[in-house]
Structures are given as structure tokens and as C-alpha cells.
Scaffold this motif. Structure first.
Motif, PDB file in Angstrom:
ATOM      1  N   PRO A 156      -0.636 -12.797   6.559  1.00  0.00           N
ATOM      2  CA  PRO A 156      -1.666 -11.797   6.258  1.00  0.00           C
ATOM      3  C   PRO A 156      -1.513 -10.589   7.188  1.00  0.00           C
ATOM      4  O   PRO A 156      -1.086 -10.757   8.333  1.00  0.00           O
ATOM      5  N   PHE A 157      -1.825  -9.397   6.678  1.00  0.00           N
ATOM      6  CA  PHE A 157      -1.659  -8.219   7.547  1.00  0.00           C
ATOM      7  C   PHE A 157      -2.874  -7.308   7.519  1.00  0.00           C
ATOM      8  O   PHE A 157      -3.629  -7.278   6.557  1.00  0.00           O
ATOM      9  N   VAL A 158      -3.003  -6.591   8.634  1.00  0.00           N
ATOM     10  CA  VAL A 158      -4.092  -5.636   8.833  1.00  0.00           C
ATOM     11  C   VAL A 158      -3.451  -4.270   9.012  1.00  0.00           C
ATOM     12  O   VAL A 158      -2.426  -4.161   9.676  1.00  0.00           O
ATOM     13  N   ILE A 182       1.706  -3.697  -2.776  1.00  0.00           N
ATOM     14  CA  ILE A 182       1.891  -4.470  -1.531  1.00  0.00           C
ATOM     15  C   ILE A 182       0.899  -3.999  -0.470  1.00  0.00           C
ATOM     16  O   ILE A 182       0.251  -4.821   0.196  1.00  0.00           O
ATOM     17  N   LEU A 183       0.744  -2.679  -0.328  1.00  0.00           N
ATOM     18  CA  LEU A 183      -0.227  -2.170   0.650  1.00  0.00           C
ATOM     19  C   LEU A 183      -1.645  -2.631   0.310  1.00  0.00           C
ATOM     20  O   LEU A 183      -2.464  -2.873   1.188  1.00  0.00           O
ATOM     21  N   GLY A 184      -1.918  -2.747  -1.002  1.00  0.00           N
ATOM     22  CA  GLY A 184      -3.252  -3.166  -1.459  1.00  0.00           C
ATOM     23  C   GLY A 184      -3.601  -4.588  -1.040  1.00  0.00           C
ATOM     24  O   GLY A 184      -4.753  -5.000  -1.168  1.00  0.00           O
ATOM     25  N   LYS A 185      -2.602  -5.322  -0.548  1.00  0.00           N
ATOM     26  CA  LYS A 185      -2.880  -6.691  -0.120  1.00  0.00           C
ATOM     27  C   LYS A 185      -3.410  -6.760   1.316  1.00  0.00           C
ATOM     28  O   LYS A 185      -3.714  -7.847   1.807  1.00  0.00           O
ATOM     29  N   ALA A 186      -3.500  -5.614   1.977  1.00  0.00           N
ATOM     30  CA  ALA A 186      -4.013  -5.596   3.360  1.00  0.00           C
ATOM     31  C   ALA A 186      -5.382  -6.263   3.402  1.00  0.00           C
ATOM     32  O   ALA A 186      -6.225  -6.025   2.540  1.00  0.00           O
ATOM     33  N   GLU A 187      -5.589  -7.100   4.409  1.00  0.00           N
ATOM     34  CA  GLU A 187      -6.876  -7.790   4.527  1.00  0.00           C
ATOM     35  C   GLU A 187      -7.946  -6.822   5.013  1.00  0.00           C
ATOM     36  O   GLU A 187      -9.066  -6.821   4.504  1.00  0.00           O
ATOM     37  N   ILE A 188      -7.606  -6.031   6.012  1.00  0.00           N
ATOM     38  CA  ILE A 188      -8.547  -5.069   6.593  1.00  0.00           C
ATOM     39  C   ILE A 188      -7.793  -3.764   6.841  1.00  0.00           C
ATOM     40  O   ILE A 188      -6.628  -3.790   7.249  1.00  0.00           O
TER      41      ILE A 188
END
Lengths: 449, 449
Positions: A87-89, A169-175
């Protein structure tokens, strides 16, 4: 990274300081665009040399990271995170035109009161400014498509082995940790997975080195002015540095100028040059009256933190936008680096020092900054650790990420409802006409009989 | 308040429990609307007897309050605040159709993924649900206009001595404290002056009274079920209470039922009736397996806080919406109060107790609730005190409040741009035609020569 590629920052600086000022607008735009294409090409090469490096990727995978923290202004991190299933922020000041936040993060940006970043507009626009803002929004939406198509779409799809886009892919950012706050930003709609943590690096001032403190104290009632154009600008032309030095020589304040170039001939007795200055400690010093800055985000936030009014000389990137925000909030005066005269600089300095409204506004922003339920750094840490604890923050992710553009804007629904209305009107008209015809025929028949 | 006006809550309850169930949909709607008109009339009378009471208003003015905290579901507070020139903070679960938040607070609500409250939709809608949601949004926008026009517009304008609307006055709220959070709410766009403080009243459980603790402990491994239909429902028909009691008698759990009516004939040995129960302490008890609730917000939040799955029997107001949210998040089963059978209640209870997913989801929501940077109550207190310290929170107020509806939706800009395009096409076509004609004539001339 292939070795023949060089660092682009010197090239950019030369472009901004020496090449562009002498060119007409369109040629400037083309030059800048060429530079941007070259730069993005470099980013892409760098990314390829990471994700196609099996040894490195294996090592990263085996490290079994809990989280990745990425700044998407240099893309790649999100792709690596997706490949590693980590997961990425995101941490971001602003992307070109606010595209990544808006198009990929789905941050709402109604053009009527949310200005497109980097064009100097505020949240209070005239009709023509709203027209400009709307057109810019449309332009940047297409720009983002083009940016993805030319650089990332195919590469990301190949790397992941399925069709995708950089936005997906960027839209998968958690925060999304946005490095601004409402002391800087105009109030705007946002989403639960956006956290505004501007000024998270700011700290109380530490004591100055002895020699510097002595110089600052020697300013007496007049106080001092802190001057820095950031770490990129090391040198200026002799003409420019003379112009600046002669203006500085005319103010009663002492000036601390961070400058590595040749000592200007016109340098006044009140001005001292330094290779490096403890900027935050100086801005937090009670004798500091003003800050002359290129408008880098860190410096601007240090000035907000300590409540120091600014003279902004922005050059590129987010700098013009940063200064525009401070100007709109009444805490800064802006002058143009390329066209400024000795009188411009002097006038700007005298204004922010002598007009009390600038200090008052800077102090107001400082109060807003300090009066938050949780400090920005602690909020950033909280949400990063939250994602680590829970392996994501799915409860903050809006359902809009699963809608198409047409669905999000309800265009299909509007189309359907309009079709329903049209069909209803058509049917009612047909029925009326039919009834009238029938009645007409009956009447004629009756008459004949 | 004029003395001949009586409390409307009994009337509403009678309507919901006894009158409406036997009526067809349209008659129900008309009855409910009539009731609502009567209720709002009462609110208006109450408000008039405050703002036109010079002695009271003088007393309030002289008290020199720092802040007013109002719940606009009963309008008036915002008018008093405006008359006294006191900044005010709104506390609200939800208004009818979300109108006040959306129309007056300017909370964005794209119909594609933000469901209109109180109609049981979620953030993931099918095409037809999105059509329904959009139509409801349009309907409620008109409803809000009508509500203002019929009850408040003229009265507020007279009281303030200038033309105004209830929305304009509500829009002056410094902060909107919404009594939900992302454990309950679907992620949606919001504004900096909205703070989601749901569950701010929740507390850890205290020990139960001795007799009650003994009864709870006697349940052994099976645990207990807590059952309350809230403070409004004191009595049920004999038929309904027998139906409920007989279903409860069939589960292995012990049941604590808050009920003041006649003891049902079918009451099982496992069920005890109480005039009052310490609901929060019971929900926080480790033996509690399920909560049968009418879906009042406080009870639902206590269940979220303690991670207890629910059987919802909603009746009116926000209750159906509260249960719909819990159902969508997998922490509740809903049954209809009017049509439920003995088997329905039994099936629902067995599902939430025996299907582990309900407990898991309730615990997930509980974790989300407890894992916040600042507790909801502390956040509410912070922003209330902030407004007191700074006499407002203007830096969080979006510029949209100063735009008209047409401006906000950029309809004027879109119109202008479309007109520009149309004129351009017209001019280009004209020019082409003119050139063609000219060329044609020249050719004919050349041929003739």
C-alpha cells in the motif's frame, strides 16, 4: 540510470534565468515544453531501470515493506508499489495544473471557485477569470491524457502485464498528504482520503550563530531582512546582482543575503552575504521584518509559521503559485525576476515593512497554522502509521474511483432523462394530433350526414 | 409558545405505528406531509415567540454570548444568532434530503456516488438507482425552495429587516459539526468547515447494576441480546408485542428488553422487561451478541463503538437511513416494523448472531471509530472553542457562498463559451461561402472571357 543522462536542474535554471526572458511567449512555451519532454523522458528511463531490474525488484520484494511513500511529481513509485503489492501514501505539494489530484485522486475542483494551480488565480474570480479557469481546466484534462498516452500508458501496461494508465495506479493511493493547509490554500472541497499537512517541517527557531546574532542585534529598532533565492540559484548576472544590492543598500534594515556569487560592486554596508543561512532560525527571530524569497514551498511555510511578510520573486514550478496565494492573503508583494528594477524591489520592501497590514496578515496566517487540533507532522505520521496498521485505509476511499467519467458526471442519467422527456412529449403530441384528427373526421362526417 | 399547541411526538408515533400502515402510499405521503406542515408551523410559532419577544432578546443580547450551537432541524437558532450578531456552529445528523447541508452549507453531493439521505441508497448504485438518486436530488432542491418560501423567507426577512432566505442565514455557520464519521458514512466530498464528529457521546461501558449483571452472566456461552425501540415507543399493540416476545422466546440467548407496555402473554423465560436500561453499558458488555434497535443515531453509534451487530427495525426520520448504512456495511439486518412476522425477527436475529461476518464487520467499524487522530468529542470541542477564540473560522469558509447557483455551476461560462463557438462557426461558414461565391463568379467570368 544510464550514465549519459545528466542532471537537468542546471539546464532548467539557465533556461529560466537566461534564455526565456529574451524570447516571445510562444517560443518560451515551446522551449519549456521541449525541456519538460526531455525531463519526463529521463524520469521514464530512471523508472525503467528500476522496474526492469530483476535483482533490485526481488530485493525490494523480499524486504516486505509495509508502506511506500511517494511524490508523484517524479512518477514511478506508484508502479513499484503496485508491482510489490505494497500500500502507498502520496505526498504532494501540487502537480502540473493540479492534474494528478483532480484526475487521478478525484479531488473535486469546480472551476467557479477552485482556481487551476500555477496560473495566479484566486478563489474569487471575475467572469472573465472564470472563463479562463474553465478553459484551463479543460486544457489540463486533455494535457493529462496526453501526458499519460505519450509517456506512461504503454510502459505501465507492459510492466504490469495488463492495460492500465498512470491515473489508475495513482488512484490506488491510500492517503494523499497534500503539503498545504488552510493558512495557504483557498477553502475548497476535498475527500476523506486527503489530508492537508502543509508546514509539517516547520519548527521553532533555534539560537543563531554568535556572529550572525551580533549582526542581527546591531540592526536596532529597524530590524533585519532575510533574503534567499533558494539552493538552485547560486549565481546571478553582474547586472542583476548590482541592481539588487543597490536597492538593499537603501533600506534602514540590515540584510542577510544568502548568495554564493561574486560580491556585487554596489553592496551596501547594511548587507552581508552568506554561503548558507539558518533560514528557519532567522525567520523566527524577533528582529526579522521581511523575507525576500523565490517562493519555494518550504521557505513560504517557514514564513507563515513565524508570521513574516514576504517579497516574492518567483521563478518556476510552484513558486509563482505559492507567491500568488500569499499575495491574495495579503502577506506578500510580488515582483518579477526578469523585469524588476531597482525601484520595484525598493518599493516592494518598503511596502511589506512599513504597511502594517502585511505583518498583521502574516500573523493571522501564523495563528491559523498554529491553532489546529493536531500538528501537521503528527497528522501525517498518524495516517502513514494507520495505513501500516490496517494495510490500507479503504474506508476513506470514495466510490467515484469505480465510476467512468460519463457515470461520474451523470451524463448517462441526464441523457436518459432527456430521452424520456423527449419521448413523452413526442407521444403526447402524437396522441393529441390523433385525437384532433379523429374529432375533425367525426365532425365532417356529422356535417355531411 | 402559545399554550394551545401540544407536543407533536405522540401524534407522529400514532401516525407511524397505527395510521400509515393501513393506508396506500400516496395517502401516507399526504398524511405525512400534512403532519410535517403542522410541525413546521409549530416551529415557526415558537421562533416568532422568541425573536419578537423584546425582553427575551434584550436579555440574550446583554448576556453577550461568544457562540451559539444550533441544530437546524428545528430552525430558529440561526436567526437568533444573526439578530444577536453572535457566531454560530451547527450540529446536525442530517436534514430532510440532506437539503440544509447541500443547499445552504454548499456540501458537494454528486448524485453519481453520494446517495440522497433517507431513501436507502448506498454509494454504489446501479444505473436505475442513479436515475432515482438524481431525480430525488432535483426534487429535494425544489422542496427546499418551497420549504423556505412557505415558512421562513418572509418571516426571516421581516425579522432581519432585509430580504433573505433561511439558506442564506444557515450558510453563515462557522462550522458544521456533522454527527457521523467514516465508520458510518460513505466516503464523500466535503468542505473544510465540515467536521464529522459521529459518536461524540460514546463512552466505555460502566459496570451493570448487580441484578442485571447476574441475569447477563446467567446466559453462559450464548450471551445476551439487547432490545430497545428508543424512548418514544412506550407501548405496542398486543398483537405486535406477542409476536416479538414469542420470537425472542425461541433464541438460546437471554434478552433484555426495554419496554414499558403490558407484559406480553408469550414472553419467554429468557426475556426480561425493563422500564429503562443502561444501553451503553449493556452494549459494551462482553456477553452482548446483538442489538435490536429502532435505529436511532445514538444507539447505532453505541453499537458501532462497542462493535455489536444489529437487527434494525426503523420507523421514521433518519432511522431507516441509519439502518441502511449499517446494512450496506454488513453490520446489520433490517426488518420492517409494519410487516414483520415472528419468523422474520427470528431469522434476522439468528443471522446476525450466527453468521460471523456481522460481528467481524461491526468490529471493523469499531476499529475505524477508535482509530482517529483526535476523538470526535475533542474535535467538536476544539472547533467550538476555536470559533470562540477567533470570533469565527472565516479561513475555512469556501468562496462558493458568494456565488449564485448559475455561477457555481459555471452555466454562464458554458453559455458564453458555446456562444463563442457558435459565432466562430457562423463566421467561418460565412467566410467560406463568400469565398466560394467569389471564386465561382471569377471562374464564370474567366470562362466567358
Amino acid at each position: 540510470m544510464p550514465e549519459d543522462r545528466e542532471d537537468k536542474s542546471d539546464e532548467l535554471l539557465n533556461l529560466i534565468l537566461n534564455v526565456l526572458p529574451s524570447l516571445p511567449f510562444w517560443q518560451s512555451a515551446i522551449k519549456l515544453n521541449d525541456f519538460f519532454i526531455g525531463l519526463t523522458g529521463n524520469f521514464k528511463l530512471l523508472c525503467e531501470s528500476v522496474v526492469y531490474n530483476k535483482t533490485l525488484m526481488k530485493k525490494l520484494l523480499e524486504a516486505n515493506y509495509d508502506i511506500m511513500i511517494i511524490d508523484p511529481v517524479t512518477p514511478c513509485g506508484e508502479l513499484v508499489a503496485e508491482l510489490l503489492a505494497v500500500p502507498f501514501v502520496i505526498t504532494l505539494r501540487v502537480s502540473v495544473g493540479g492534474n494528478m489530484e483532480r484526475c487521478c485522486g478525484k479531488l473535486p475542483a469546480p472551476p467557479s471557485y477552485v482556481p487551476v494551480p500555477m496560473v495566479g488565480l484566486t478563489d474569487r474570480m471575475t467572469f472573465l477569470e472564470r472563463v479562463k479557469n474553465t478553459m484551463l481546466l479543460v486544457f489540463f484534462n486533455f494535457w493529462m491524457q496526453d501526458y499519460d498516452f505519450h509517456f506512461w500508458k504503454q510502459f505501465y501496461s507492459e510492466a504490469l502485464g495488463r492495460p492500465t494508465t498512470i491515473c489508475e495506479i495513482l488512484g490506488k493511493a491510500e492517503i494523499w498528504l497534500i503539503r498545504t493547509y488552510w493558512d495557504f490554500e483557498f477553502p475548497r472541497p476535498y475527500l476523506p482520503n486527503f489530508e492537508f499537512v502543509g508546514g509539517l517541517h516547520c519548527k521553532p527557531a533555534k539560537p543563531l550563530p554568535e556572529e550572525m546574532e551580533e549582526f542581527v542585534q546591531s540592526s536596532g529598532e529597524d530590524g533585519v531582512v532575510v533574503f534567499s533565492l533558494g539552493s538552485l540559484v547560486q549565481n546571478l548576472t553582474e547586472e542583476k546582482s548590482d541592481l539588487i544590492a543597490s536597492a538593499l543598500a537603501q533600506i534602514p534594515q540590515k540584510v542577510l543575503w544568502r548568495y554564493k556569487g561574486k560580491k556585487p560592486a554596489t553592496l551596501g554596508a547594511n548587507t552581508r552575504l552568506y554561503d548558507w543561512i539558518p533560514q528557519n532560525d532567522l525567520l523566527g527571530h524577533p528582529k526579522t521584518k521581511a523575507f525576500i524569497t523565490h517562493g519555494g514551498m518550504n521557505g513560504v511555510y517557514e514564513a507563515i509559521y513565524h508570521g513574516v511578510p514576504m517579497v516574492g520573486i518567483p521563478m518556476f514550478g510552484d513558486q509563482p503559485d505559492n507567491i500568488a496565494h500569499m499575495k491574495a492573503k495579503g502577506a506578500a508583494v510580488e515582483i518579477s525576476f526578469n523585469t524588476m528594477t531597482h525601484a520595484d524591489l525598493l518599493r516592494a520592501l518598503r511596502t511589506v515593512i512599513n504597511d502594517p497590514s502585511y505583518k498583521e496578515n502574516a500573523m493571522r496566517l501564523s495563528k491559523i497554522h498554529h491553532d489546529q487540533p493536531v500538528k501537521p507532522l503528527d497528522r501525517a505520521i498518524f495516517w502513514i502509521e494507520y495505513v501500516m496498521r490496517h494495510k490500507g485505509a479503504k474506508h476513506l476511499r470514495p466510490a467515484i474511483h469505480d465510476l467512468t467519467w460519463v457515470q461520474y458526471h451523470s451524463l448517462d442519467v441526464i441523457g436518459f432523462l432527456m430521452a424520456c422527456v423527449a419521448i413523452s412529449i413526442f407521444l403526447v403530441t402524437k396522441c393529441c394530433l390523433f385525437t384532433c384528427q379523429k374529432l375533425g373526421k367525426t365532425r365532417i362526417k356529422t356535417k355531411r350526414e
